[in-house]
Design a protein around this motif. Sequence first.
Motif, PDB file in Angstrom:
ATOM      1  N   PRO A 105       0.813  -1.226   0.000  1.00 44.00           N
ATOM      2  CA  PRO A 105       0.000   0.000   0.000  1.00 44.00           C
ATOM      3  C   PRO A 105       0.841   1.268   0.000  1.00 44.00           C
ATOM      4  O   PRO A 105       0.443   2.295  -0.555  1.00 44.00           O
ATOM      5  N   LEU A 106       2.050   1.204   0.598  1.00 44.63           N
ATOM      6  CA  LEU A 106       2.923   2.385   0.612  1.00 44.63           C
ATOM      7  C   LEU A 106       3.430   2.711  -0.785  1.00 44.63           C
ATOM      8  O   LEU A 106       3.451   3.868  -1.205  1.00 44.63           O
ATOM      9  N   VAL A 107       3.837   1.661  -1.520  1.00 43.96           N
ATOM     10  CA  VAL A 107       4.315   1.860  -2.883  1.00 43.96           C
ATOM     11  C   VAL A 107       3.186   2.381  -3.763  1.00 43.96           C
ATOM     12  O   VAL A 107       3.361   3.342  -4.534  1.00 43.96           O
ATOM     13  N   ALA A 108       2.020   1.762  -3.650  1.00 42.59           N
ATOM     14  CA  ALA A 108       0.882   2.183  -4.475  1.00 42.59           C
ATOM     15  C   ALA A 108       0.510   3.636  -4.203  1.00 42.59           C
ATOM     16  O   ALA A 108       0.236   4.411  -5.127  1.00 42.59           O
ATOM     17  N   ARG A 109       0.526   4.031  -2.930  1.00 43.85           N
ATOM     18  CA  ARG A 109       0.176   5.406  -2.576  1.00 43.85           C
ATOM     19  C   ARG A 109       1.212   6.389  -3.120  1.00 43.85           C
ATOM     20  O   ARG A 109       0.870   7.456  -3.627  1.00 43.85           O
ATOM     21  N   ALA A 110       2.482   6.023  -3.025  1.00 44.37           N
ATOM     22  CA  ALA A 110       3.539   6.913  -3.510  1.00 44.37           C
ATOM     23  C   ALA A 110       3.486   7.063  -5.024  1.00 44.37           C
ATOM     24  O   ALA A 110       3.699   8.153  -5.559  1.00 44.37           O
ATOM     25  N   VAL A 111       3.203   5.965  -5.730  1.00 45.69           N
ATOM     26  CA  VAL A 111       3.094   6.035  -7.190  1.00 45.69           C
ATOM     27  C   VAL A 111       1.889   6.883  -7.587  1.00 45.69           C
ATOM     28  O   VAL A 111       1.966   7.710  -8.504  1.00 45.69           O
ATOM     29  N   ARG A 112       0.783   6.702  -6.888  1.00 49.73           N
ATOM     30  CA  ARG A 112      -0.419   7.471  -7.208  1.00 49.73           C
ATOM     31  C   ARG A 112      -0.198   8.972  -6.999  1.00 49.73           C
ATOM     32  O   ARG A 112      -0.842   9.795  -7.646  1.00 49.73           O
ATOM     33  N   ALA A 113       0.731   9.330  -6.098  1.00 47.26           N
ATOM     34  CA  ALA A 113       0.995  10.739  -5.815  1.00 47.26           C
ATOM     35  C   ALA A 113       1.839  11.413  -6.894  1.00 47.26           C
ATOM     36  O   ALA A 113       1.954  12.635  -6.910  1.00 47.26           O
ATOM     37  N   VAL A 114       2.412  10.631  -7.800  1.00 50.59           N
ATOM     38  CA  VAL A 114       3.214  11.215  -8.875  1.00 50.59           C
ATOM     39  C   VAL A 114       2.281  11.895  -9.879  1.00 50.59           C
ATOM     40  O   VAL A 114       1.316  11.291 -10.359  1.00 50.59           O
ATOM     41  N   GLU A 115       2.563  13.156 -10.191  1.00 51.40           N
ATOM     42  CA  GLU A 115       1.685  13.906 -11.079  1.00 51.40           C
ATOM     43  C   GLU A 115       1.588  13.260 -12.453  1.00 51.40           C
ATOM     44  O   GLU A 115       2.597  12.881 -13.045  1.00 51.40           O
ATOM     45  N   GLY A 116       0.369  13.119 -12.934  1.00 52.58           N
ATOM     46  CA  GLY A 116       0.122  12.528 -14.241  1.00 52.58           C
ATOM     47  C   GLY A 116      -0.345  11.087 -14.172  1.00 52.58           C
ATOM     48  O   GLY A 116      -0.836  10.549 -15.176  1.00 52.58           O
ATOM     49  N   VAL A 117      -0.208  10.433 -13.012  1.00 50.03           N
ATOM     50  CA  VAL A 117      -0.651   9.043 -12.874  1.00 50.03           C
ATOM     51  C   VAL A 117      -2.173   9.007 -12.788  1.00 50.03           C
ATOM     52  O   VAL A 117      -2.779   9.670 -11.954  1.00 50.03           O
ATOM     53  N   VAL A 118      -2.780   8.209 -13.668  1.00 50.18           N
ATOM     54  CA  VAL A 118      -4.235   8.072 -13.708  1.00 50.18           C
ATOM     55  C   VAL A 118      -4.695   6.942 -12.791  1.00 50.18           C
ATOM     56  O   VAL A 118      -5.712   7.051 -12.099  1.00 50.18           O
ATOM     57  N   ASP A 119      -3.942   5.846 -12.756  1.00 49.26           N
ATOM     58  CA  ASP A 119      -4.281   4.704 -11.909  1.00 49.26           C
ATOM     59  C   ASP A 119      -3.013   3.891 -11.670  1.00 49.26           C
ATOM     60  O   ASP A 119      -2.006   4.057 -12.379  1.00 49.26           O
ATOM     61  N   VAL A 120      -3.050   3.014 -10.664  1.00 52.94           N
ATOM     62  CA  VAL A 120      -1.904   2.182 -10.314  1.00 52.94           C
ATOM     63  C   VAL A 120      -2.340   0.726 -10.274  1.00 52.94           C
ATOM     64  O   VAL A 120      -3.373   0.396  -9.681  1.00 52.94           O
ATOM     65  N   ARG A 121      -1.541  -0.140 -10.898  1.00 50.67           N
ATOM     66  CA  ARG A 121      -1.771  -1.583 -10.849  1.00 50.67           C
ATOM     67  C   ARG A 121      -0.510  -2.252 -10.317  1.00 50.67           C
ATOM     68  O   ARG A 121       0.594  -1.911 -10.730  1.00 50.67           O
ATOM     69  N   MET A 122      -0.677  -3.203  -9.411  1.00 54.74           N
ATOM     70  CA  MET A 122       0.441  -3.882  -8.779  1.00 54.74           C
ATOM     71  C   MET A 122       0.506  -5.312  -9.301  1.00 54.74           C
ATOM     72  O   MET A 122      -0.439  -6.096  -9.125  1.00 54.74           O
ATOM     73  N   ASP A 123       1.609  -5.669  -9.955  1.00 54.98           N
ATOM     74  CA  ASP A 123       1.832  -7.024 -10.476  1.00 54.98           C
ATOM     75  C   ASP A 123       3.109  -7.548  -9.829  1.00 54.98           C
ATOM     76  O   ASP A 123       4.192  -7.505 -10.407  1.00 54.98           O
ATOM     77  N   LEU A 124       2.974  -8.010  -8.588  1.00 54.30           N
ATOM     78  CA  LEU A 124       4.142  -8.295  -7.747  1.00 54.30           C
ATOM     79  C   LEU A 124       4.274  -9.792  -7.484  1.00 54.30           C
ATOM     80  O   LEU A 124       3.285 -10.518  -7.376  1.00 54.30           O
TER      81      LEU A 124
END
Length: 212
Positions: free
Chosen positions: A186-205
């Motif tokens: 959840p920390l990685v997903a939240r940080a990626v979502r905070a990057v300007e221009g990101v529309v959505d985040v998908r995690m394939d881990l």
Amino acid sequence: MPASRYTVSDVMTHTAIAIGREAPYKEIVALMDQWKVSALPVLEGEGRVIGVVSEADLLPKEEFRTDEPRPDEFAAAAKAGAVRAGELMSSPAVTVHPDATLAEAARIMATRKVKRLPVVNGVGMLEGVVSRSDLLKVFLRTDAEIEEDIRRSVLGEPAATSELDVMVADGVATIRGPLSDRSMVPLVARAVRAVEGVVDVRMDLGAPGDAP
């Protein structure tokens, strides 16, 4: 994880069209039409923002041209007889500081139901205007720019995420690779979502040692 680096000062319009409190009604309408804006800051003195005249402040002139207002409409109807910006304006103005984040500006617009915000410094002097369309400029960043930003600012620092990579397509960021500490997801997903221009985040881990 890093926070957003973009602030209102990065996207705002620095040359703002504004009026004084004595500006007449027709001049206000003409300026809005000329500059294609929905609101104008009202200034006093050397540039201190004392209010804002919006389309909503101007409409009672037409709305109550012939109809008598209901009791719950008297406040709005009072503006139907106003002819100067000082009488028409909503005051105090809803403003934002240039160092506010884009999320903070968007939240103010949503909660106060306004389309544009005067940007003021610490003593209330006008520095520019930020609009809804300005806040959307970050979504014009290319996928390549967003990918590089995520690699540098999100994935490149913590050792736990050093084996992860990202692919961005149409603004959707997919994070791929092994991640042993699942509490980081959840920390990685939240940080990626905070990057300007990101529309959505998908995690394939996967876990370390998983086959690609």
